[in-house]
Scaffold this motif. Structure first.
Motif, mmCIF file in Angstrom:
data_model
loop_
_atom_site.group_PDB
_atom_site.id
_atom_site.type_symbol
_atom_site.label_atom_id
_atom_site.label_comp_id
_atom_site.label_asym_id
_atom_site.label_seq_id
_atom_site.Cartn_x
_atom_site.Cartn_y
_atom_site.Cartn_z
ATOM 1 N N PRO A 27 0.833 -1.379 0.154
ATOM 2 C CA PRO A 27 -0.096 0.281 0.030
ATOM 3 C C PRO A 27 1.022 1.104 -0.099
ATOM 4 O O PRO A 27 1.662 1.239 0.685
ATOM 5 N N GLU A 28 0.502 2.269 -0.820
ATOM 6 C CA GLU A 28 1.317 3.392 -0.910
ATOM 7 C C GLU A 28 1.399 4.195 0.514
ATOM 8 O O GLU A 28 2.512 4.523 0.704
ATOM 9 N N ASN A 29 0.526 4.133 1.085
ATOM 10 C CA ASN A 29 0.521 4.885 2.417
ATOM 11 C C ASN A 29 1.482 4.162 3.383
ATOM 12 O O ASN A 29 2.449 4.775 4.085
ATOM 13 N N ALA A 154 -1.165 2.224 12.661
ATOM 14 C CA ALA A 154 -2.183 3.201 12.537
ATOM 15 C C ALA A 154 -2.599 3.238 11.143
ATOM 16 O O ALA A 154 -3.989 3.308 10.773
ATOM 17 N N ILE A 155 -1.719 3.150 10.141
ATOM 18 C CA ILE A 155 -2.250 3.234 8.834
ATOM 19 C C ILE A 155 -2.756 1.883 8.461
ATOM 20 O O ILE A 155 -3.869 1.808 7.657
ATOM 21 N N ASP A 156 -2.264 0.665 8.776
ATOM 22 C CA ASP A 156 -2.976 -0.596 8.485
ATOM 23 C C ASP A 156 -4.399 -0.828 9.075
ATOM 24 O O ASP A 156 -5.074 -1.324 8.338
ATOM 25 N N ASP A 157 -4.513 -0.192 10.234
ATOM 26 C CA ASP A 157 -5.568 -0.419 11.039
ATOM 27 C C ASP A 157 -6.728 0.167 9.961
ATOM 28 O O ASP A 157 -8.038 -0.130 9.832
ATOM 29 N N ALA A 158 -6.462 1.449 9.243
ATOM 30 C CA ALA A 158 -7.412 2.075 8.461
ATOM 31 C C ALA A 158 -7.382 1.569 7.133
ATOM 32 O O ALA A 158 -8.423 1.374 6.587
ATOM 33 N N ASN A 159 -6.413 0.747 6.597
ATOM 34 C CA ASN A 159 -6.340 0.194 5.406
ATOM 35 C C ASN A 159 -7.249 -1.178 5.351
ATOM 36 O O ASN A 159 -7.919 -1.472 4.614
ATOM 37 N N ARG A 160 -7.174 -1.785 6.781
ATOM 38 C CA ARG A 160 -8.028 -2.947 6.737
ATOM 39 C C ARG A 160 -9.254 -2.798 7.740
ATOM 40 O O ARG A 160 -9.702 -3.744 8.332
ATOM 41 N N ALA A 161 -9.817 -1.771 7.665
ATOM 42 C CA ALA A 161 -11.004 -1.393 8.503
ATOM 43 C C ALA A 161 -12.136 -2.501 8.362
ATOM 44 O O ALA A 161 -12.832 -2.502 9.293
ATOM 45 N N GLN A 162 -12.333 -2.885 6.974
ATOM 46 C CA GLN A 162 -13.284 -3.768 6.907
ATOM 47 C C GLN A 162 -12.934 -5.356 7.083
ATOM 48 O O GLN A 162 -13.729 -6.296 6.745
ATOM 49 N N THR A 163 -11.796 -5.619 7.724
ATOM 50 C CA THR A 163 -11.469 -7.022 8.015
ATOM 51 C C THR A 163 -11.403 -7.174 9.458
ATOM 52 O O THR A 163 -11.363 -6.244 10.191
ATOM 53 N N LYS A 164 -11.519 -8.319 10.032
ATOM 54 C CA LYS A 164 -11.538 -8.685 11.376
ATOM 55 C C LYS A 164 -10.455 -9.802 11.785
ATOM 56 O O LYS A 164 -10.850 -10.949 12.715
#
Length: 260
Positions: A27-29, A154-164
């Motif tokens: 992911p770019e971010n 912090a960035i990864d949590d946002a990237n995978r917000a739809q996974t559990k």
């Protein structure tokens, strides 16, 4: 509309970019976060940053201008080969690497592991425990980077917000350190540094226990320092454990009280 013929589809497929099974599509971010941390940490302002890893390209044929630094995510399956080539050819680098087997990559002690204890969701759907290997750290063999861990999480949590999915937790044997052990310290915000002269690469203990991804047997002094770091990490973990409030404790005591 008439569809394409199988022959035409096969012809077009020849020109499509092919990806290896371990292309991770960073992911770019996430990449930008790691790049910026690396530049700050090692004082690389003004250095040309090279990214030589692309599907179908040979990294050994890329141009590496004098003073450049490679900050990139290589195919993990050939990470050891890449690190060796860069070291042999005097190319500075800071690379993503497999977080649980990174010690095998630095076993010759020409490079260093930066442990962050993070698993990253990559754009191809892979969820990979990730660390970093570099030749920018001088005589340091292993270093934890809690601040980089926090930034990635912090960035990864946002990237995978739809996974559990859950982040895994790991342990390592006393007197040794593995990639997972270094990750544990990073996750729990515990600075730790291991010098190259204080470690010998091993794959298993005499008791028969194999160290996943390899590990380092530590000198007595380094083992004491690692034990102290692990105690500090455990204290930090305990300090952040959820606790009952006074109200909940009072309520707890009222539940089915025992008769004196």
């Amino acid at each position: 509309m008439i569809g394409n013929s199988p022959e035409y589809d096969a012809f077009v497929a020849k020109f499509k970019a092919r990806h290896t099974s371990d292309d991770t599509f960073t992911p770019e971010n996430i990449y930008n976060c790691v790049r910026d941390w690396c530049v700050r940490r090692y004082g690389l302002d003004g250095a040309k940053i090279v990214r030589p890893f692309w599907p179908g390209e040979d990294f050994t044929k890329a141009e590496y201008p004098e003073g450049c630094v490679v900050i990139d995510n290589p195919p993990f399956s050939i990470c050891s080969k890449i690190v060796k080539w860069f070291n042999d050819h005097g190319v500075r680098f800071f690379l993503f690497c497999p977080g649980l087997s990174a010690i095998g990559i630095i076993k010759d002690r020409r490079s260093s592991l930066v442990a962050v204890g993070s698993s990253i969701y990559y754009d191809n759907g892979a969820y990979v425990a990730t660390g970093f290997v570099t030749n920018l750290a001088g005589d340091v063999l292993i270093e934890t980077a809690p601040d980089l861990h926090d930034a990635i999480e912090a960035i990864d949590d946002a990237n995978r917000a739809q996974t559990k999915k859950h982040v895994q937790k790991y342990k390592h044997p006393h007197g040794t350190i593995t990639s997972a052990g270094a990750n544990y310290l990073a996750v729990h915000h515990t600075p730790y540094t291991l010098k190259k002269d204080d470690a010998v690469f091993i794959r298993r203990l005499d008791c028969g226990t194999e160290l996943f991804g390899g590990g380092f047997l530590l000198s007595e002094r380094a083992a004491d320092e690692r034990a102290a770091a692990e105690r500090a990490a455990a204290e930090r973990a305990a300090a952040h454990a959820l606790k009952l409030s006074p109200r909940e404790i009072a309520l707890q005591k009222s539940i089915n009280p025992t008769t004196p």
